[in-house]
Design an enzyme around this catalytic site. Structure first.
Site, PDB file in Angstrom:
ATOM      1  N   SER A 235      -2.576 -14.856   3.333  1.00 55.26           N
ATOM      2  CA  SER A 235      -3.664 -14.182   2.630  1.00 55.26           C
ATOM      3  C   SER A 235      -3.670 -14.628   1.174  1.00 55.26           C
ATOM      4  O   SER A 235      -2.605 -14.848   0.591  1.00 55.26           O
ATOM      5  CB  SER A 235      -3.447 -12.667   2.717  1.00 55.26           C
ATOM      6  OG  SER A 235      -4.470 -11.974   2.067  1.00 55.26           O
ATOM      7  N   ASN A 236      -4.865 -14.755   0.633  1.00 53.79           N
ATOM      8  CA  ASN A 236      -5.041 -15.096  -0.791  1.00 53.79           C
ATOM      9  C   ASN A 236      -4.499 -16.474  -1.144  1.00 53.79           C
ATOM     10  O   ASN A 236      -4.249 -16.748  -2.328  1.00 53.79           O
ATOM     11  CB  ASN A 236      -4.391 -14.021  -1.683  1.00 53.79           C
ATOM     12  CG  ASN A 236      -5.033 -12.662  -1.491  1.00 53.79           C
ATOM     13  OD1 ASN A 236      -6.241 -12.518  -1.659  1.00 53.79           O
ATOM     14  ND2 ASN A 236      -4.249 -11.667  -1.109  1.00 53.79           N
TER      15      ASN A 236
ATOM     16  N   TYR B 262       0.864  -1.184   0.000  1.00 52.18           N
ATOM     17  CA  TYR B 262       0.000   0.000   0.000  1.00 52.18           C
ATOM     18  C   TYR B 262       0.905   1.241   0.000  1.00 52.18           C
ATOM     19  O   TYR B 262       1.471   1.638   1.004  1.00 52.18           O
ATOM     20  CB  TYR B 262      -0.945   0.030   1.205  1.00 52.18           C
ATOM     21  CG  TYR B 262      -1.826  -1.206   1.368  1.00 52.18           C
ATOM     22  CD1 TYR B 262      -2.082  -2.061   0.297  1.00 52.18           C
ATOM     23  CD2 TYR B 262      -2.403  -1.518   2.590  1.00 52.18           C
ATOM     24  CE1 TYR B 262      -2.868  -3.192   0.441  1.00 52.18           C
ATOM     25  CE2 TYR B 262      -3.197  -2.645   2.747  1.00 52.18           C
ATOM     26  CZ  TYR B 262      -3.416  -3.477   1.673  1.00 52.18           C
ATOM     27  OH  TYR B 262      -4.198  -4.600   1.837  1.00 52.18           O
TER      28      TYR B 262
ATOM     29  N   GLN C 185      -6.501 -14.223   5.730  1.00 47.90           N
ATOM     30  CA  GLN C 185      -7.225 -13.066   5.202  1.00 47.90           C
ATOM     31  C   GLN C 185      -7.569 -13.333   3.750  1.00 47.90           C
ATOM     32  O   GLN C 185      -6.692 -13.658   2.942  1.00 47.90           O
ATOM     33  CB  GLN C 185      -6.388 -11.778   5.325  1.00 47.90           C
ATOM     34  CG  GLN C 185      -7.225 -10.553   4.963  1.00 47.90           C
ATOM     35  CD  GLN C 185      -6.505  -9.219   5.146  1.00 47.90           C
ATOM     36  OE1 GLN C 185      -6.451  -8.418   4.218  1.00 47.90           O
ATOM     37  NE2 GLN C 185      -5.967  -8.971   6.324  1.00 47.90           N
TER      38      GLN C 185
ATOM     39  N   LEU D 113     -17.172  -4.513   2.589  1.00 48.02           N
ATOM     40  CA  LEU D 113     -18.254  -3.670   2.063  1.00 48.02           C
ATOM     41  C   LEU D 113     -18.249  -3.701   0.537  1.00 48.02           C
ATOM     42  O   LEU D 113     -18.805  -2.806  -0.113  1.00 48.02           O
ATOM     43  CB  LEU D 113     -18.116  -2.238   2.599  1.00 48.02           C
ATOM     44  CG  LEU D 113     -18.319  -2.137   4.116  1.00 48.02           C
ATOM     45  CD1 LEU D 113     -18.018  -0.730   4.620  1.00 48.02           C
ATOM     46  CD2 LEU D 113     -19.738  -2.546   4.516  1.00 48.02           C
TER      47      LEU D 113
ATOM     48  N   TYR E 272     -11.592  -9.551   3.564  1.00 46.35           N
ATOM     49  CA  TYR E 272     -11.331  -8.226   2.971  1.00 46.35           C
ATOM     50  C   TYR E 272     -12.388  -7.915   1.925  1.00 46.35           C
ATOM     51  O   TYR E 272     -13.098  -8.800   1.479  1.00 46.35           O
ATOM     52  CB  TYR E 272      -9.896  -8.075   2.472  1.00 46.35           C
ATOM     53  CG  TYR E 272      -9.448  -8.812   1.230  1.00 46.35           C
ATOM     54  CD1 TYR E 272      -9.869  -8.434  -0.035  1.00 46.35           C
ATOM     55  CD2 TYR E 272      -8.543  -9.851   1.325  1.00 46.35           C
ATOM     56  CE1 TYR E 272      -9.417  -9.087  -1.176  1.00 46.35           C
ATOM     57  CE2 TYR E 272      -8.080 -10.513   0.195  1.00 46.35           C
ATOM     58  CZ  TYR E 272      -8.526 -10.121  -1.055  1.00 46.35           C
ATOM     59  OH  TYR E 272      -8.081 -10.775  -2.172  1.00 46.35           O
TER      60      TYR E 272
ATOM     61  N   LYS F 209     -24.406   3.458  -0.476  1.00 48.11           N
ATOM     62  CA  LYS F 209     -24.549   4.860  -0.899  1.00 48.11           C
ATOM     63  C   LYS F 209     -24.502   5.047  -2.406  1.00 48.11           C
ATOM     64  O   LYS F 209     -24.675   6.146  -2.895  1.00 48.11           O
ATOM     65  CB  LYS F 209     -23.470   5.700  -0.245  1.00 48.11           C
ATOM     66  CG  LYS F 209     -22.103   5.227  -0.636  1.00 48.11           C
ATOM     67  CD  LYS F 209     -21.041   5.811   0.225  1.00 48.11           C
ATOM     68  CE  LYS F 209     -19.783   5.020  -0.013  1.00 48.11           C
ATOM     69  NZ  LYS F 209     -18.651   5.597   0.626  1.00 48.11           N
TER      70      LYS F 209
HETATM   71  P1  NAP Z   1     -14.244  -2.335   1.701  1.00 47.84           P
HETATM   72  O1  NAP Z   1     -13.954  -2.326   3.164  1.00 47.84           O
HETATM   73  O2  NAP Z   1     -15.150  -3.358   1.189  1.00 47.84           O
HETATM   74  O3  NAP Z   1     -14.830  -0.923   1.275  1.00 47.84           O
HETATM   75  C1  NAP Z   1     -14.262   0.268   1.743  1.00 47.84           C
HETATM   76  C2  NAP Z   1     -15.057   1.455   1.214  1.00 47.84           C
HETATM   77  O4  NAP Z   1     -16.356   1.428   1.772  1.00 47.84           O
HETATM   78  C3  NAP Z   1     -14.471   2.775   1.646  1.00 47.84           C
HETATM   79  O5  NAP Z   1     -13.429   3.167   0.793  1.00 47.84           O
HETATM   80  C4  NAP Z   1     -15.674   3.674   1.544  1.00 47.84           C
HETATM   81  O6  NAP Z   1     -15.968   3.958   0.166  1.00 47.84           O
HETATM   82  C5  NAP Z   1     -16.782   2.754   2.005  1.00 47.84           C
HETATM   83  N1  NAP Z   1     -17.125   2.901   3.419  1.00 47.84           N
HETATM   84  C6  NAP Z   1     -16.473   2.420   4.498  1.00 47.84           C
HETATM   85  N2  NAP Z   1     -17.148   2.719   5.624  1.00 47.84           N
HETATM   86  C7  NAP Z   1     -18.250   3.383   5.231  1.00 47.84           C
HETATM   87  C8  NAP Z   1     -19.364   3.952   5.926  1.00 47.84           C
HETATM   88  N3  NAP Z   1     -19.480   3.884   7.247  1.00 47.84           N
HETATM   89  N4  NAP Z   1     -20.326   4.557   5.210  1.00 47.84           N
HETATM   90  C9  NAP Z   1     -20.235   4.630   3.890  1.00 47.84           C
HETATM   91  N5  NAP Z   1     -19.211   4.121   3.168  1.00 47.84           N
HETATM   92  C10 NAP Z   1     -18.240   3.502   3.842  1.00 47.84           C
HETATM   93  O7  NAP Z   1     -12.929  -2.422   0.822  1.00 47.84           O
HETATM   94  P2  NAP Z   1     -11.390  -2.127   1.040  1.00 47.84           P
HETATM   95  O8  NAP Z   1     -11.133  -0.884   1.815  1.00 47.84           O
HETATM   96  O9  NAP Z   1     -10.759  -2.206  -0.273  1.00 47.84           O
HETATM   97  O10 NAP Z   1     -10.892  -3.373   1.919  1.00 47.84           O
HETATM   98  C11 NAP Z   1     -10.792  -3.323   3.332  1.00 47.84           C
HETATM   99  C12 NAP Z   1      -9.372  -3.532   3.764  1.00 47.84           C
HETATM  100  O11 NAP Z   1      -8.991  -4.878   3.436  1.00 47.84           O
HETATM  101  C13 NAP Z   1      -8.331  -2.658   3.051  1.00 47.84           C
HETATM  102  O12 NAP Z   1      -8.220  -1.370   3.602  1.00 47.84           O
HETATM  103  C14 NAP Z   1      -7.091  -3.491   3.247  1.00 47.84           C
HETATM  104  O13 NAP Z   1      -6.520  -3.213   4.507  1.00 47.84           O
HETATM  105  C15 NAP Z   1      -7.613  -4.922   3.171  1.00 47.84           C
HETATM  106  N6  NAP Z   1      -7.410  -5.586   1.871  1.00 47.84           N
HETATM  107  C16 NAP Z   1      -6.616  -6.688   1.808  1.00 47.84           C
HETATM  108  C17 NAP Z   1      -6.402  -7.353   0.612  1.00 47.84           C
HETATM  109  C18 NAP Z   1      -5.516  -8.570   0.567  1.00 47.84           C
HETATM  110  O14 NAP Z   1      -5.085  -8.969  -0.527  1.00 47.84           O
HETATM  111  N7  NAP Z   1      -5.238  -9.180   1.688  1.00 47.84           N
HETATM  112  C19 NAP Z   1      -7.024  -6.897  -0.566  1.00 47.84           C
HETATM  113  C20 NAP Z   1      -7.841  -5.778  -0.474  1.00 47.84           C
HETATM  114  C21 NAP Z   1      -8.049  -5.137   0.738  1.00 47.84           C
HETATM  115  P3  NAP Z   1     -15.789   5.403  -0.524  1.00 47.84           P
HETATM  116  O15 NAP Z   1     -14.423   5.374  -1.057  1.00 47.84           O
HETATM  117  O16 NAP Z   1     -16.783   5.448  -1.606  1.00 47.84           O
HETATM  118  O17 NAP Z   1     -15.990   6.448   0.536  1.00 47.84           O
END
Ligand code: NAP
Length: 314
Positions: free
Chosen positions: A157-158, A59, A177, A208, A205, A216
């Site tokens: 992870s993965n 990241y 993860q 949302l 992961y 939204k």
């Molecule tokens: P996510 O949690 O599914 O979605 C995050 C998005 O949801 C935010 O950017 C925001 O969108 C929205 N959001 C969050 N809280 C909200 C609320 N209370 N109200 C309205 N909208 C809200 O996806 P992600 O951030 O990509 O994934 C979560 C975490 O997983 C990452 O930060 C990372 O640490 C981890 N991850 C790991 C891998 C892996 O390979 N291990 C891969 C991907 C992610 P908006 O941008 O539209 O505001």
């Protein structure tokens, strides 16, 4: 603030709502990120009791760990926060390759420790599998680093189910993860049952679904140019409107509980036995803080079943 939960068989205790921090310094993932906003997000989340922060070498690259490191270096008590980070991306050849070789992971942990300005990492994951390293050897190195006190718990992870089983040959894997949300439920076939059986905590992961399950976006919503989500399946024109119809049905359940959609979705994951903690991503502090509302939702068994059925075919 609700009670802390134990992450699987580790000695780590956290608030069940953590922070996915790929938008903290994740310039290679999101355009126009402001680093002060990222630092404030981590600071304010921690002040509100969010004590599980998920980052990774890639990241940024590096920048997410560095910014989080700056914030935790100012904390009086390092043990108040549980930091999870990940490594496997090898950029040394000029292109991105995955590398799980023990000596690579050893160096990657040392480098992450420096960027995070700390002398231990609470949870270190192998971020992605490579093709050739036997996974028990890769996890074996993390066990050595755990014995040396550099990391406190081991994650992968993965990985496929076969890679996970090989990595866990001697019971060394504490956390898995993987992608999992109401729209992507493949993990239910083998990984989630295996995790439950082996007491491996499963951290989903994209909980949302990259924002879609936050409720939204409507059918007319368009992502900004350069946003990595443009290439992801949920946002393709033949799939996206159907997903939004399901989301509208789920909003009716949320209305009955008097809360917004994301908290119902997040509470549904926490109802599963292998899931202890969530890492919804946030770009601003108020989003992360609002996600704590999940802890006030107690889903009735019939609603857990209803949501399960509603999204079964997706
Ligand atoms: P996510 O949690 O599914 O979605 C995050 C998005 O949801 C935010 O950017 C925001 O969108 C929205 N959001 C969050 N809280 C909200 C609320 N209370 N109200 C309205 N909208 C809200 O996806 P992600 O951030 O990509 O994934 C979560 C975490 O997983 C990452 O930060 C990372 O640490 C981890 N991850 C790991 C891998 C892996 O390979 N291990 C891969 C991907 C992610 P908006 O941008 O539209 O505001």
């Amino acid at each position: 603030m609700s009670d802390k939960v134990k992450i699987g068989k580790t000695d780590l205790f956290v608030t069940p709502i953590g922070l996915g921090a790929n938008a903290v310094g994740g310039h290679n993932l999101y355009p126009n990120l402001n680093e002060d906003t990222g630092r404030d997000l981590v600071k304010e989340a921690m002040a509100a009791g969010i004590d599980f922060i998920d980052t990774a070498f890639i990241y940024g690259p590096k920048r997410s760990e560095e910014l989080i490191g700056e914030v935790i270096a100012k904390q009086k008590n390092r043990s108040q926060v549980v930091i999870a980070t990940k490594g496997a991306h090898d950029l040394s050849s000029g292109e991105v390759k995955f590398n799980n070789r023990p000596e690579f992971l050893k160096q990657a942990v040392d480098d992450s420790l420096k960027r995070l300005q700390t002398d231990y990492i609470d949870l270190y994951y192998i971020h992605f599998p490579d093709e050739d390293t036997p996974k028990d050897e890769a996890v074996g190195m993390l066990q050595e680093l755990k014995s040396a006190g550099k990391i406190k718990a081991i994650g992968v992870s993965n990985f496929t189910i076969e890679q996970l089983k090989q990595g866990n040959k001697y019971g060394g894997v504490d956390v898995f993860q993987g992608q999992y949300n109401l729209l992507s439920r493949e993990a239910e076939q083998d990984i989630l049952p295996y995790c439950e059986e082996q007491e491996i905590s499963f951290v989903p992961y994209f909980p949302l679904a990259m924002g879609i399950l936050a409720g939204k976006y409507d059918k007319d919503f368009k992502l900004p140019e350069g946003d990595f989500r443009n290439a992801r399946p949920y946002f393709q024109p033949d799939v996206y409107p159907k997903i939004i119809d399901k989301v509208d049905q789920l909003k009716e359940v949320a209305n009955r509980y008097g809360v917004d959609l994301p908290y119902i979705v997040l509470a549904w994951y926490l109802s599963q036995p292998a899931i202890d903690v969530l890492i919804p991503g946030a770009k601003r502090a108020e989003q992360a803080l609002r996600n704590l509302k999940t802890l006030e939702v107690s889903l009735a068994e019939e609603d857990i079943q209803l949501i399960d059925t509603m999204f079964k075919s997706e």
